[in-house]
Scaffold this active site. Structure first.
Site, PDB file in Angstrom:
ATOM      1  N   CYS A  34       6.313   4.348  15.064  1.00  0.00           N
ATOM      2  CA  CYS A  34       7.405   4.299  16.014  1.00  0.00           C
ATOM      3  C   CYS A  34       8.664   4.784  15.320  1.00  0.00           C
ATOM      4  CB  CYS A  34       7.649   2.875  16.482  1.00  0.00           C
ATOM      5  SG  CYS A  34       6.288   2.218  17.402  1.00  0.00           S
ATOM      6  N   GLY A  63       0.835  -1.199   0.000  1.00  0.00           N
ATOM      7  CA  GLY A  63       0.000   0.000   0.000  1.00  0.00           C
ATOM      8  C   GLY A  63       0.868   1.246   0.000  1.00  0.00           C
ATOM      9  N   THR A  64       1.974   1.173   0.723  1.00  0.00           N
ATOM     10  CA  THR A  64       2.906   2.299   0.772  1.00  0.00           C
ATOM     11  C   THR A  64       3.404   2.647  -0.628  1.00  0.00           C
ATOM     12  OG1 THR A  64       3.611   1.825   3.020  1.00  0.00           O
ATOM     13  CG2 THR A  64       5.159   3.040   1.643  1.00  0.00           C
ATOM     14  N   ASN A  90      -6.528   4.954   9.953  1.00  0.00           N
ATOM     15  CA  ASN A  90      -6.040   3.696  10.513  1.00  0.00           C
ATOM     16  C   ASN A  90      -5.947   3.697  12.027  1.00  0.00           C
ATOM     17  OD1 ASN A  90      -3.943   5.633   9.626  1.00  0.00           O
ATOM     18  ND2 ASN A  90      -2.571   4.261  10.738  1.00  0.00           N
ATOM     19  N   THR A 119       8.820  -7.999 -12.306  1.00  0.00           N
ATOM     20  CA  THR A 119       8.083  -9.232 -12.604  1.00  0.00           C
ATOM     21  C   THR A 119       6.895  -9.359 -11.662  1.00  0.00           C
ATOM     22  OG1 THR A 119      10.101 -10.303 -13.363  1.00  0.00           O
ATOM     23  CG2 THR A 119       8.282 -11.749 -12.735  1.00  0.00           C
ATOM     24  N   GLN A 144      -7.389   0.704   4.749  1.00  0.00           N
ATOM     25  CA  GLN A 144      -8.151   0.195   5.900  1.00  0.00           C
ATOM     26  C   GLN A 144      -9.613  -0.072   5.547  1.00  0.00           C
ATOM     27  OE1 GLN A 144      -7.094  -0.854   8.739  1.00  0.00           O
ATOM     28  NE2 GLN A 144      -5.025  -0.032   8.862  1.00  0.00           N
ATOM     29  N   HIS A 173      -2.725  -7.529   2.737  1.00  0.00           N
ATOM     30  CA  HIS A 173      -2.635  -8.179   4.051  1.00  0.00           C
ATOM     31  C   HIS A 173      -3.613  -7.615   5.081  1.00  0.00           C
ATOM     32  CE1 HIS A 173      -0.195  -5.335   6.595  1.00  0.00           C
ATOM     33  NE2 HIS A 173       0.025  -4.799   5.401  1.00  0.00           N
TER      34      HIS A 173
END
Lengths: 381, 357
Positions: free
Chosen positions: A323, A70-71, A155, A239, A181, A203
């Site tokens: 963090c 997603g980043t 999030n 790929t 989210q 994920h």
């Protein structure tokens, strides 16, 4: 004692069908870009997966660009749309103040290195963006804006953002939304929303780690971050990761997430917390929220202490914020909502998922009073 | 016991945590983030404050199989240790920041927080031992005298010693490294740290100059005659001979030594070697690591540097000050240093030297 996982917004267990699809595909030989039989076979499976994801998100298959996260999707969208706009003299990047770091950091990088001016849309105390601010901004400086990026749901607090209204206000200005989210948690359609670009991640919905997608409106051309084979519309090279993509599609097509049930757990949790710890503050309570996320401020505590104590009870939850070197920092989201440095560091995020149960919810609630009491005692400074 | 293991990212604290687990304790690893702006990579012989060190600590905790957290103690460290270090130098004294860190951070802020959270104590990789005897739990030198760190632990009160666990005191450093190797800890051969952890360059004088300024002042002899100039009195240490930059020689050509630093007048006083001799020292704010010392004269040892010699002395308390009378004179003793009293290898207590004669 078995451990309890209430951090589904961080990542959530893989759907079994996705796990099976992934392992089966791992055994298949063939680069989807190859023209021979092996390549064609992988290509067929992969395009089936693309169509399945397109169907789930309400886009054209050709609008799905697979990424590694997603980043990455956020970075391609924000930087690409900025560079595309800059060609026409548009240098302003508008983001909400509560975006994930995967939007905030690229935005500030564009300011430092690429001549962008970043303007953040403030939020109200309930964690929802200020549309009046945006309307005025577009009215006064609309022709300078290259891109507007507003997440579909936050999030940390789960607060759903008025992206349809953002699109209406934006007019011709491209709008990107980070829907990592929201996907599969609340009704979501790329076409109906009318955004130019949207980021997804596998994920968070029961797919594997390391695969995401950028949904980019057909016909929109943006510069690439990753040059090479040009596999994905010349916008993203590399790929294609067929096993992960197949698993992503399988998870997206599965109906294992029952939003009503998850929301029921969330509400059960909230009312129990309010009853046991009356001074606990449920953040963004006034906003429309995702089914699974609860963010609570426990006054007189420090979140990292609470996290340690919860972990000691075999409960995995989160402080909800980023963090730096493992040192807990005050959440920029809570600060934007009007918290101060102290209260912003006194909060925990609990996020329920498809596999959460009411007995897990009740156990978490049962240990909270003692954890909060110890947390308050240990808050010596 | 339920213990918090303070893990710096070095070999000693990693083995200490592993030994505590093996001894049957319920251990959680904690890395103390002591710098508000930690550097990314470890450089030189700095102790423990980089992100790389915190990764090393996390990796060690994972290998040992214990939970691991990072506690942000940057503010406490800055206020209690760094500011104290600066204030002491500014007042013409020579402080020991490691001692202050043990006193105010590791066995105060951390131990208090640990106890409030339901833990019984803190385990560290210090080379020191504790014994349980008729006077309760007492603090002793490590078996490996070359690594003994009881000096910097001498600020712990009886109550703090109760909550302290030092699993390395019975082993030499060489064997600790071997043990780390056999436990699969990647930090087994990580170099020892020597420098003051918050002075990244290792250039203490330069670091002090940046913060305290470099006010030029006189260097005088004992008669008060100016014989040179200094660039910041606090960069000098009592007993220092080199780097004074004096061009006027003494009549007999004998070397000069720093005898005194006077912060109010920003003056450095120099004199002959024999004028450095000290036979009596007095220390303020004494802390007892066991039964309190009273006015009764006792024979023991006093140590005035972390790895200095133990000097035979007579010690007692007079007007609230800890007094040590040396059997043989000592050359070059700065106020601000800790005087630590030993009874054999047991740490009796310590005080901050405020007066010498």
């Amino acid at each position: 004692m078995s451990s309890i996982y209430v951090d589904h917004a961080a990542t959530t267990p893989m759907v079994e069908s996705a796990l099976l699809a992934m392992t089966a595909q791992l055994a298949q030989l063939g680069n989807p870009s190859s023209l021979h039989t092996h390549g064609r076979a992988t290509r067929k499976t992969l395009e089936d997966a693309r169509e399945a994801i397109a169907k789930e998100i309400g886009s054209l298959p050709s609008e799905v660009i697979f990424t590694a996260s997603g980043t990455e999707a956020n970075n391609i969208a924000l930087k690409g749309l900025y560079w595309a706009g800059r060609k026409n003299g548009k240098r302003v990047v508008v983001v909400s103040s509560i975006e994930h770091h995967a939007i905030l950091d690229p935005a500030h990088w564009l300011a430092t290195h690429e001549g962008a001016e970043v303007i953040e849309i403030p939020v109200y105390a309930d964690g929802v963006i200020d549309l009046v601010f945006l309307r005025n901004l577009v009215k006064t400086r609309g022709d300078e804006i290259a891109v507007i990026s507003v997440m579909h749901a936050n999030n940390e607090t789960g607060a759903i953002q008025p992206v349809s209204e953002v699109v209406a206000i934006a007019g011709d200005i491209p709008v990107h939304t980070d829907a990592v989210q929201s996907f599969k948690k609340v009704p979501l359609s790329f076409a109906q929303l009318g955004v130019t670009a949207m980021s997804l991640s596998a994920h968070k919905i029961g797919g594997p780690l390391g695969i995401g997608a950028l949904i980019l409106k057909r016909g929109v051309e943006i510069p690439s971050l990753m040059h090479g084979g040009g596999q994905e519309r010349e916008i993203r090279s590399g790929t294609l990761n067929a096993p992960s993509i197949v698993a992503f599609a399988t998870a997206a097509a599965s109906s294992y997430y029952n939003a009503g049930e998850v929301a029921g757990l969330r509400d059960r949790f909230i009312s129990s917390v309010q009853a046991l710890i009356p001074d606990a503050v449920i953040n963004a309570l006034g906003a429309e929220r995702l089914p699974g996320i609860v963010n609570v401020t426990f006054h007189g505590t420090q979140s990292d202490t609470l996290l340690l104590l919860m972990d000691g009870q075999h409960i995995s939850c989160s402080t909800g914020s980023a963090c730096s070197a493992g040192v807990h920092e005050a959440s920029h989201v809570l600060l934007a909502m009007g918290h101060n440095e102290v209260t912003a560091q006194s909060s925990l995020r609990f996020s329920f998922g498809a596999t959460s149960t009411s007995s897990e919810c009740d156990f978490v609630v049962s240990v909270l009073p003692d954890v909060i009491a110890r947390g308050r005692a240990a808050n010596l400074t | 016991m339920k213990l918090i293991a303070a893990m710096s990212g070095g070999v000693d604290s990693a083995v200490a945590a592993a030994r505590a687990v093996e001894a049957g304790h319920d251990v959680i690893g904690v890395h103390l983030a002591l710098s508000a702006n930690p550097q990314k990579y470890r450089s030189g012989a700095r102790g423990c404050c980089t992100i790389e060190d915190s990764h090393d600590a996390r990796r060690a905790a994972d290998v040992i199989g214990i939970p691991f957290y990072i506690w942000d103690m940057a503010e406490e460290f800055h206020d209690g240790v760094v500011e104290d270090f600066l204030a002491e130098y500014a007042a013409g004294r020579t402080p020991n920041p490691c001692l202050r860190c043990n006193e105010k951070i590791k066995f105060a802020a951390v131990l208090d927080r640990a106890r409030a959270m339901g833990f019984d104590g803190v385990v560290t990789g210090h080379y020191a031992r504790t014994e349980i005897g008729e006077n309760g739990k007492t603090l002793h030198r490590a078996v490996d005298h070359s690594k003994d760190q009881s000096y910097v632990l001498s600020v712990l009160t009886v109550e703090q010693i109760e909550g302290a666990v030092f699993p390395l005191g019975d082993t030499t450093k060489v064997d600790i490294r071997k043990e780390a190797e056999s436990r699969g800890l990647a930090v087994a051969q990580k170099p020892d740290s020597h420098d003051i952890c918050f002075v990244p360059s290792g250039d203490n004088a330069g670091w002090l100059r940046d913060r305290l300024g470099s006010d030029v002042g006189p260097i005088v002899d004992q008669s008060g005659t100016k014989i040179g100039e200094h660039k910041g009195a606090y960069t000098y240490t009592i007993g220092q001979r080199k780097g004074l930059g004096l061009t006027i020689p003494t009549p007999d050509g004998s070397p000069r030594f720093v005898l005194k630093i006077e912060p109010v007048t920003n003056t450095v006083v120099v004199g002959a070697r024999e004028d450095l001799a000290v036979t009596i020292m007095r220390g303020e704010r004494p802390v007892w690591c066991g039964p309190a010392v009273d006015h009764e004269h006792r024979i023991g040892f006093v140590q005035i540097r972390a790895h200095g010699a133990a000097l035979t002395c007579t010690y007692f308390v007079e007007n609230g000050l800890l007094v040590a009378m040396l059997d043989a004179p000592l050359l070059g003793l700065a106020t601000g240093q800790a005087m630590v009293i030993y009874d054999g290898d047991r740490v009796v207590g310590s005080a901050t030297i405020c007066e010498t004669q």
